[in-house]
Design a protein around this motif. Structure first.
Motif, PDB file in Angstrom:
ATOM      1  N   CYS A 143       0.818  -1.216   0.000  1.00 14.76           N
ATOM      2  CA  CYS A 143       0.000   0.000   0.000  1.00 14.76           C
ATOM      3  C   CYS A 143       0.849   1.262   0.000  1.00 14.76           C
ATOM      4  N   GLY A 144       2.013   1.217   0.613  1.00 18.94           N
ATOM      5  CA  GLY A 144       2.908   2.374   0.592  1.00 18.94           C
ATOM      6  C   GLY A 144       2.633   3.415   1.659  1.00 18.94           C
ATOM      7  N   CYS A 177       0.851   2.533   4.971  1.00 22.80           N
ATOM      8  CA  CYS A 177       0.607   2.043   6.336  1.00 22.80           C
ATOM      9  C   CYS A 177       1.906   2.173   7.160  1.00 22.80           C
ATOM     10  N   CYS A 181       4.658  -0.227   5.855  1.00 23.96           N
ATOM     11  CA  CYS A 181       5.291   0.222   4.614  1.00 23.96           C
ATOM     12  C   CYS A 181       6.238   1.392   4.875  1.00 23.96           C
ATOM     13  N   CYS A 220       3.167  -5.700   4.929  1.00 26.05           N
ATOM     14  CA  CYS A 220       1.968  -4.891   4.679  1.00 26.05           C
ATOM     15  C   CYS A 220       0.731  -5.789   4.573  1.00 26.05           C
TER      16      CYS A 220
HETATM   17 ZN   LIG Z   1       1.318  -1.062   3.597  1.00 21.55          ZN
END
Ligand SMILES: [Zn+2]
Ligand SMILES: [Zn+2]
Length: 338
Positions: free
Chosen positions: A95-96, A98, A101, A109
């Motif tokens: 997701c980049g 959370c 991440c 993730c």
């Molecule tokens: Zn994530």
């Protein structure tokens, strides 16, 4: 394009994959289309195809050790140019945003997507991948040599890191399959003394030939206390064997997605700051770091090549234990048949 499609799991001997013709793939924004040259055949693919690893969606194209060339760019892709050599591995997206991440743990993730499980993979002549989860393959390896590095190689490398082994240290490897064959080359490059425990006498012999100082059966105790160990065998009792060979403060890294029960053991084995850690997937950073190191060493891979059309045969051989090194599917017109 052609793809090997899994519509329903079944034993490898029942040939569950079907070679189908599909229309050309068009990358969505942020994606690239890749002309696949080679794709490694991993034990995880076998588990998916046979149903031991439940499918996330069906039909799906397996394969997560992909090497190919960029064929088309989706909107907003700047990192790549058509023709670049590119690799895609198990982690197909995260997701980049959370906490995991953002703290360098994209491998953990909760919304991670996996190639050949959530997204169609590389058992095909063409595939789509997220541009930001594809990485360059350094010169020095052919496509077929590079493919097996992209799963067992990278995760073996991450396992070594997690075990905390330091240059010159005493390292135990428990199990000596495809991933361990690559990990030992890194460990020897770091000047480690390597002790290999595996039930297979052929693998014990191979370990000694590759430079291990000792090889024994799966539950044999190495003649010295180990600074660190990595277990590859999916057997809980092996974890206890590794733990019982550690010096105080040492770590056992467990490189297995599935493990049968870890048997009860005395707290004395863990006491004095010994640690047990699992290894889950890997980050893009691991992959890039390992590939650069693999070229420097250089890591050697032993590939059994199969044409894409013979993916079922490759999986069947893998399930029978008939693959010496790593099985690789090739889209080259006439790869030498294994
Ligand atoms: Zn994530
Ligand atoms: Zn894999």
């Amino acid at each position: 394009m052609k793809a090997q499609l899994l519509t329903g799991p079944g034993p490898a001997a029942s040939r569950p994959l079907t070679l189908v013709e599909r229309s050309a793939l068009r990358p969505r924004p942020g994606e690239i289309a890749i002309d696949v040259a080679a794709c490694g055949v991993c034990r995880t693919d076998l588990q998916l195809v046979e149903g031991d690893l439940p499918a996330h969606r069906l039909p799906v194209v397996p394969g997560h050790q992909v090497v190919g060339r960029v064929a088309a760019l989706g909107a907003a892709v700047e990192r790549w140019q058509v023709g670049d050599r590119v690799g895609v591995a198990w982690l197909g997206g995260a997701c980049g945003h959370c906490d995991l991440c953002r703290s360098g743990h994209e491998n953990l993730c909760a919304d991670a997507e996996f190639t050949g499980w959530d997204r169609d993979g590389g058992y095909a002549t063409s595939m789509l991948a997220r541009a930001d989860f594809s990485f360059p393959i350094p010169d020095g390896f052919t496509d077929e040599e590079a493919a097996p590095l992209l799963c067992g190689g990278v995760i073996g490398y991450r396992s070594l890191r997690i075990s905390g082994i330091e240059p010159g240290g005493r390292l135990g490897l428990y199990g000596f399959g495809a991933s361990a064959l690559l990990a030992i080359q890194v460990a020897l490059h770091w000047g480690c003394e390597v002790y290999v425990a595996t039930r297979s006498e052929v693998e014990q012999q191979r370990a000694l030939e590759m430079g291990a100082v000792w090889a024994g059966a799966a539950h044999d105790r190495p003649p010295v206390d180990l600074d660190a160990a990595v277990t590859f065998a999916p057997v809980g009792s092996v974890v206890v064997a590794a733990l019982s060979a550690l010096r105080p403060g040492g770590t056992v890294a467990i490189n297995a997605i599935h493990l049968d029960r870890i048997p009860e053991f005395d707290y004395d084995l863990l006491w004095r700051e010994r640690s047990l850690r699992s290894v889950a997937n890997f980050t893009r950073h691991d992959a890039e770091e390992f590939l650069a190191l693999a070229v420097e060493i250089p890591v050697r891979t032993l590939s059994d090549l199969f044409p894409l059309a013979e993916a079922n045969t490759a999986l069947e051989r893998l399930s029978e234990g008939g693959i010496g090194g790593a099985a690789v599917l090739s889209t080259a017109p006439d790869p030498p048949s294994a």
